[in-house]
Design an enzyme around this catalytic site. Structure first.
Site, PDB file in Angstrom:
ATOM      1  N   ARG A 229      77.791  23.539  53.559  1.00 54.51           N
ATOM      2  CA  ARG A 229      79.174  22.232  53.499  1.00 54.51           C
ATOM      3  C   ARG A 229      80.194  22.090  53.122  1.00 54.51           C
ATOM      4  O   ARG A 229      80.179  22.716  52.335  1.00 54.51           O
ATOM      5  CB  ARG A 229      78.991  21.115  54.565  1.00 54.51           C
ATOM      6  CG  ARG A 229      78.167  21.126  55.446  1.00 54.51           C
ATOM      7  CD  ARG A 229      77.510  19.238  55.812  1.00 54.51           C
ATOM      8  NE  ARG A 229      76.043  19.629  56.890  1.00 54.51           N
ATOM      9  CZ  ARG A 229      75.676  18.499  57.275  1.00 54.51           C
ATOM     10  NH1 ARG A 229      76.476  17.386  57.333  1.00 54.51           N
ATOM     11  NH2 ARG A 229      74.518  18.432  58.039  1.00 54.51           N
TER      12      ARG A 229
ATOM     13  N   ASN B 173      72.036  21.684  52.628  1.00 56.58           N
ATOM     14  CA  ASN B 173      73.856  20.972  53.337  1.00 56.58           C
ATOM     15  C   ASN B 173      74.546  21.704  52.161  1.00 56.58           C
ATOM     16  O   ASN B 173      75.974  20.743  52.465  1.00 56.58           O
ATOM     17  CB  ASN B 173      73.305  19.681  52.658  1.00 56.58           C
ATOM     18  CG  ASN B 173      72.936  18.797  53.935  1.00 56.58           C
ATOM     19  OD1 ASN B 173      71.789  18.077  53.890  1.00 56.58           O
ATOM     20  ND2 ASN B 173      73.204  19.693  55.448  1.00 56.58           N
TER      21      ASN B 173
ATOM     22  N   ASP C 193      69.954  11.963  60.610  1.00 55.48           N
ATOM     23  CA  ASP C 193      70.757  13.201  61.097  1.00 55.48           C
ATOM     24  C   ASP C 193      71.588  12.432  62.308  1.00 55.48           C
ATOM     25  O   ASP C 193      71.490  11.678  62.760  1.00 55.48           O
ATOM     26  CB  ASP C 193      69.962  14.267  62.128  1.00 55.48           C
ATOM     27  CG  ASP C 193      70.896  14.699  62.014  1.00 55.48           C
ATOM     28  OD1 ASP C 193      71.580  15.518  61.185  1.00 55.48           O
ATOM     29  OD2 ASP C 193      70.276  16.365  62.591  1.00 55.48           O
TER      30      ASP C 193
HETATM   31  C1  IPE Z   1      68.928  18.017  57.766  1.00 52.89           C
HETATM   32  O1  IPE Z   1      69.649  18.217  58.982  1.00 52.89           O
HETATM   33  C2  IPE Z   1      69.408  18.104  56.330  1.00 52.89           C
HETATM   34  C3  IPE Z   1      69.623  15.479  56.351  1.00 52.89           C
HETATM   35  C4  IPE Z   1      69.229  14.956  57.309  1.00 52.89           C
HETATM   36  C5  IPE Z   1      69.472  15.603  55.012  1.00 52.89           C
HETATM   37  P1  IPE Z   1      71.156  18.620  59.108  1.00 52.89           P
HETATM   38  O2  IPE Z   1      72.274  18.180  59.881  1.00 52.89           O
HETATM   39  O3  IPE Z   1      71.104  19.761  58.074  1.00 52.89           O
HETATM   40  O4  IPE Z   1      70.044  20.085  60.004  1.00 52.89           O
HETATM   41  P2  IPE Z   1      70.443  21.058  60.785  1.00 52.89           P
HETATM   42  O5  IPE Z   1      71.256  21.960  60.043  1.00 52.89           O
HETATM   43  O6  IPE Z   1      71.391  20.196  62.259  1.00 52.89           O
HETATM   44  O7  IPE Z   1      69.355  21.547  60.576  1.00 52.89           O
HETATM   45  C1  IPE Z   2      73.800  13.703  58.179  1.00 52.82           C
HETATM   46  O1  IPE Z   2      74.333  13.906  59.765  1.00 52.82           O
HETATM   47  C2  IPE Z   2      72.859  14.186  57.189  1.00 52.82           C
HETATM   48  C3  IPE Z   2      73.602  14.676  56.784  1.00 52.82           C
HETATM   49  C4  IPE Z   2      72.540  16.181  56.097  1.00 52.82           C
HETATM   50  C5  IPE Z   2      74.037  13.996  55.268  1.00 52.82           C
HETATM   51  P1  IPE Z   2      75.385  15.694  60.205  1.00 52.82           P
HETATM   52  O2  IPE Z   2      76.026  15.426  58.841  1.00 52.82           O
HETATM   53  O3  IPE Z   2      74.086  16.959  59.763  1.00 52.82           O
HETATM   54  O4  IPE Z   2      75.482  15.078  61.173  1.00 52.82           O
HETATM   55  P2  IPE Z   2      75.636  16.197  62.655  1.00 52.82           P
HETATM   56  O5  IPE Z   2      74.351  16.833  62.655  1.00 52.82           O
HETATM   57  O6  IPE Z   2      76.740  17.211  61.812  1.00 52.82           O
HETATM   58  O7  IPE Z   2      75.766  14.953  63.519  1.00 52.82           O
HETATM   59 MG    MG Z   3      72.553  17.327  61.184  1.00 53.84          MG
END
Ligand code: IPE
Ligand code: IPE
Ligand code: MG
Length: 247
Positions: free
Chosen positions: A78, A75, A27
């Site tokens: 998005r 996800n 993340d």
């Molecule tokens: C969790 O991260 C999912 C992955 C890393 C694949 P998110 O960025 O989707 O989680 P939330 O939305 O902050 O809970």
């Molecule tokens: C990668 O980080 C995790 C995935 C869901 C691919 P994020 O895309 O959630 O990054 P942040 O949390 O918005 O910074």
């Molecule tokens: Mg994230």
């Protein structure tokens, strides 16, 4: 004591007591890029490279199982261009990994639902899983289109079907049997869960499997999470007293 204090020896990893299974929620890619004035997608590209680096390190030090959360069932919310960038990066990773698994004797597995994924990525996933099935080195589980609640729902459906087909009796259902219906069947539960990116939640990751895992949260964003950060998490893990409800 004089002014010359003894320099404290830096803490180091005990390589004889490593966690057997490490799980990581990848993340913080988006925030990492935004802070640098770049689009979120650039963060995913750097995060994907970082995953290769950390996986190599885990393999080098002798971790047996590495499970990473790469794309969740949530996800899909998005923007389309971000989802398609993440999917292309995953495809690129799998194509390169096919060579890598041969060289390094790695076993590659994908945990998650195949529903909604493109035919191309599904084919790559099947091929790389098949190719690496008999490898005996580190097992890398990439959680792609993964959601723990969905995994549990799928397991419950399969068990119900097997009960109605008289393959199992309701009284035979045990925790081990439930385990065997999950994507993680045959894999020991993670010893250590690491979540970079500053959030302190599971975001629908391995709810069943993490029941007794040690958790380490760090504010470092995934693209800047390096080998030293992994060492720090392992050192923290090694200080924990795992009681499993005992004393
Ligand atoms: C969790 O991260 C999912 C992955 C890393 C694949 P998110 O960025 O989707 O989680 P939330 O939305 O902050 O809970
Ligand atoms: C990668 O980080 C995790 C995935 C869901 C691919 P994020 O895309 O959630 O990054 P942040 O949390 O918005 O910074
Ligand atoms: Mg994230």
């Amino acid at each position: 004591m004089g002014i010359f204090k003894k320099k404290q020896a830096a803490e180091s990893v005990d390589f004889t007591a490593l966690p057997e299974h490490i799980a990581i929620i990848l993340d913080g890619n988006g925030r990492w890029a935004k802070r640098r004035g770049m689009p979120r997608t650039a963060g995913h590209a750097v995060g994907s490279e970082n995953f290769r680096k950390i996986a190599t390190y885990c393999n080098d030090i002798g971790i047996k199982y590495l499970t990473v959360y790469a794309f969740s069932t949530e996800n899909w919310k998005r923007p389309d261009d971000e989802v398609s960038t993440i999917m292309s990066l995953l495809e690129k990773y799998i194509i390169e990994a096919i060579d890598e698994v041969r060289k390094k004797n790695l076993r590659l597995c994908f945990w998650g639902s195949r529903a909604g994924l493109s035919e191309h990525i599904k084919k790559l996933m099947d091929e790389s899983e098949k190719e690496s099935r008999d490898m005996t080195g580190m097992q890398v589980n990439v959680c792609l289109n993964y959601g723990s609640r969905n995994e549990i729902k799928e397991a419950v459906s399969k068990i119900a079907r097997d009960v109605s087909a008289d393959k199992i009796k309701p009284e035979e259902i045990s925790e081990d049997m439930i385990d065997s219906y999950l994507y993680s069947a045959g894999t020991p539960a993670p010893d250590l869960l690491i979540r970079p990116g500053g959030e302190k939640r599971l975001s629908n990751f391995l709810l069943w499997q993490l029941a007794y895992s040690e958790m380490v949260f760090t504010d470092k964003l995934w693209p800047e999470f390096d080998e030293r950060e992994l060492d720090r998490a392992i050192i923290e893990f090694q200080k924990r007293n795992r009681r499993y409800g005992g004393i």
